[in-house]
Design an enzyme around this catalytic site. Sequence first.
Site, PDB file in Angstrom:
ATOM      1  N   ASN A 124       0.832  -1.212   0.000  1.00  0.00           N
ATOM      2  CA  ASN A 124       0.000   0.000   0.000  1.00  0.00           C
ATOM      3  C   ASN A 124       0.867   1.263   0.000  1.00  0.00           C
ATOM      4  O   ASN A 124       1.756   1.390   0.848  1.00  0.00           O
ATOM      5  CB  ASN A 124      -0.862  -0.051   1.283  1.00  0.00           C
TER       6      ASN A 124
ATOM      7  N   ASP B 257      -9.282  10.193  -0.883  1.00  0.00           N
ATOM      8  CA  ASP B 257      -9.826  11.485  -0.453  1.00  0.00           C
ATOM      9  C   ASP B 257      -9.323  12.575  -1.401  1.00  0.00           C
ATOM     10  O   ASP B 257      -8.315  12.398  -2.093  1.00  0.00           O
ATOM     11  CB  ASP B 257      -9.558  11.815   1.021  1.00  0.00           C
TER      12      ASP B 257
ATOM     13  N   HIS C 136      -4.716   9.733  -2.271  1.00  0.00           N
ATOM     14  CA  HIS C 136      -4.876  11.035  -1.604  1.00  0.00           C
ATOM     15  C   HIS C 136      -4.645  12.115  -2.658  1.00  0.00           C
ATOM     16  O   HIS C 136      -3.549  12.198  -3.230  1.00  0.00           O
ATOM     17  CB  HIS C 136      -3.840  11.210  -0.491  1.00  0.00           C
TER      18      HIS C 136
ATOM     19  N   GLU D 211      -7.346   4.673   0.524  1.00  0.00           N
ATOM     20  CA  GLU D 211      -7.533   5.805   1.444  1.00  0.00           C
ATOM     21  C   GLU D 211      -8.009   7.015   0.643  1.00  0.00           C
ATOM     22  O   GLU D 211      -7.567   8.142   0.862  1.00  0.00           O
ATOM     23  CB  GLU D 211      -6.220   6.139   2.172  1.00  0.00           C
TER      24      GLU D 211
HETATM   25  O1  9MR Z   1      -5.344   8.712   9.472  1.00  0.00           O
HETATM   26  C1  9MR Z   1      -4.174   8.470  10.232  1.00  0.00           C
HETATM   27  C2  9MR Z   1      -4.021   9.512  11.300  1.00  0.00           C
HETATM   28  O2  9MR Z   1      -5.062   9.414  12.248  1.00  0.00           O
HETATM   29  C3  9MR Z   1      -2.682   9.358  11.980  1.00  0.00           C
HETATM   30  O3  9MR Z   1      -2.481  10.436  12.858  1.00  0.00           O
HETATM   31  C4  9MR Z   1      -1.577   9.325  10.945  1.00  0.00           C
HETATM   32  C5  9MR Z   1      -0.228   9.127  11.596  1.00  0.00           C
HETATM   33  O4  9MR Z   1       0.775   8.968  10.667  1.00  0.00           O
HETATM   34  O5  9MR Z   1      -1.808   8.279  10.033  1.00  0.00           O
HETATM   35  C6  9MR Z   1      -2.991   8.491   9.305  1.00  0.00           C
HETATM   36  O6  9MR Z   1      -3.179   7.526   8.313  1.00  0.00           O
HETATM   37  C7  9MR Z   1      -2.184   7.411   7.323  1.00  0.00           C
HETATM   38  C8  9MR Z   1      -2.203   5.977   6.869  1.00  0.00           C
HETATM   39  O7  9MR Z   1      -2.030   5.103   7.954  1.00  0.00           O
HETATM   40  C9  9MR Z   1      -1.156   5.729   5.806  1.00  0.00           C
HETATM   41  N1  9MR Z   1      -1.308   6.653   4.696  1.00  0.00           N
HETATM   42  C10 9MR Z   1      -1.349   8.037   5.065  1.00  0.00           C
HETATM   43  C11 9MR Z   1      -2.446   8.282   6.089  1.00  0.00           C
HETATM   44  C12 9MR Z   1      -2.595   9.749   6.360  1.00  0.00           C
HETATM   45  O8  9MR Z   1      -1.443  10.269   6.957  1.00  0.00           O
END
Ligand code: 9MR
Length: 333
Positions: free
Chosen positions: A193, A260, A229, A258
């Site tokens: 991923n 968005d 993203h 993911e």
């Molecule tokens: O959505 C997640 C957020 O709540 C956390 O603070 C963050 C920490 O790194 O990670 C976010 O999710 C990430 C995902 O695990 C991997 N791809 C990027 C996402 C957005 O940062």
Amino acid sequence: MRKSLGAVVPLLAGLLVASPASAAASSLKDAAAAGGRVFGAVAQAARLGDADYTKTLDHEFGQLTPENEMKWNVIERVRGKFDFAAADRLLDHAESRGMEVRGSVLVWHSQLPSWVINIDSGAGLLTAVREHVDGVAGHFKGRIDYWNVVNEAFTDSGARRNSVFQERIGDSWVEEAFLAAEAADPGARLCYNDYYTDGYGPKSDAVYELVRDFVARGVPIDCVGFQAHFNSDHRVPADMGKNLQRFAELGVDVHLTELDVTGSGEVQAAAYAQAVNACLSVPRCTVMTVSGVSDKFSWNVARTPLPIDSDYGRKPAYYSVLDALNAAVPAPK
Ligand code: 9MR
């Protein structure tokens, strides 16, 4: 879906597909399911007590990805002491609603506890990786449809990211994670991923080469997650469908994991439709997941990136996605 059902469920979904005369589906998950696809959301255990949140999650989404509850610093903060409580709550919820589950993430350079970062030998770190994957994927064995086994091993230029795993173990850390996941839960589909890999470019070329090499050498990999993203610096690429298709031709499924798009109104709606249509144009792109249930608890809250707003209202992006799903040709199987 679990590996053993892989050949059967899409076939049934294809046979049951709505005839042109049927009414269009009125939720994202139903619209996707009518075409043999799954539409999911990233979700947070801490919000399950919020009635509006849970109602929207249950009504709209057919797959759930725990947002942080399975990450290493949450689930094994202290070596060998696993805390599965929050992830189990999300899985119990998903199972009670018949949702698929995407586990996320077994090995990632971010959100690591300090004890992992402080292991200074490659052999020692590899042992910790194997024990972690075995402990986590083993605990959830039989309950996970897809695992994001590894996240984000490459930089935007296509080089290996300089992480603790890369520094101490070397390139093989990625395949070691996949081998450990396969051993711990052979029925789960195993995915790599990453973000900003949605179109052609050095980073997606590097992931493509990793997947090609894994397939050639028999390293277990079933799917590639494209985080999807999008923002003003990274718009939906015109060649996204073509890029997804080249990965599919390696023999793996491709998922938007993911999704968005920052912004609002019709501009955001058009970008969503473009990304969803790119997936819909690829027969092996059968799962689309947005990065949260609504803007209210988004990881990128200030940029309102989701199709459902902070008051759980449907944005233009919601309708553009719903319309695209309803108009889709069923995924063949
Ligand atoms: O959505 C997640 C957020 O709540 C956390 O603070 C963050 C920490 O790194 O990670 C976010 O999710 C990430 C995902 O695990 C991997 N791809 C990027 C996402 C957005 O940062």
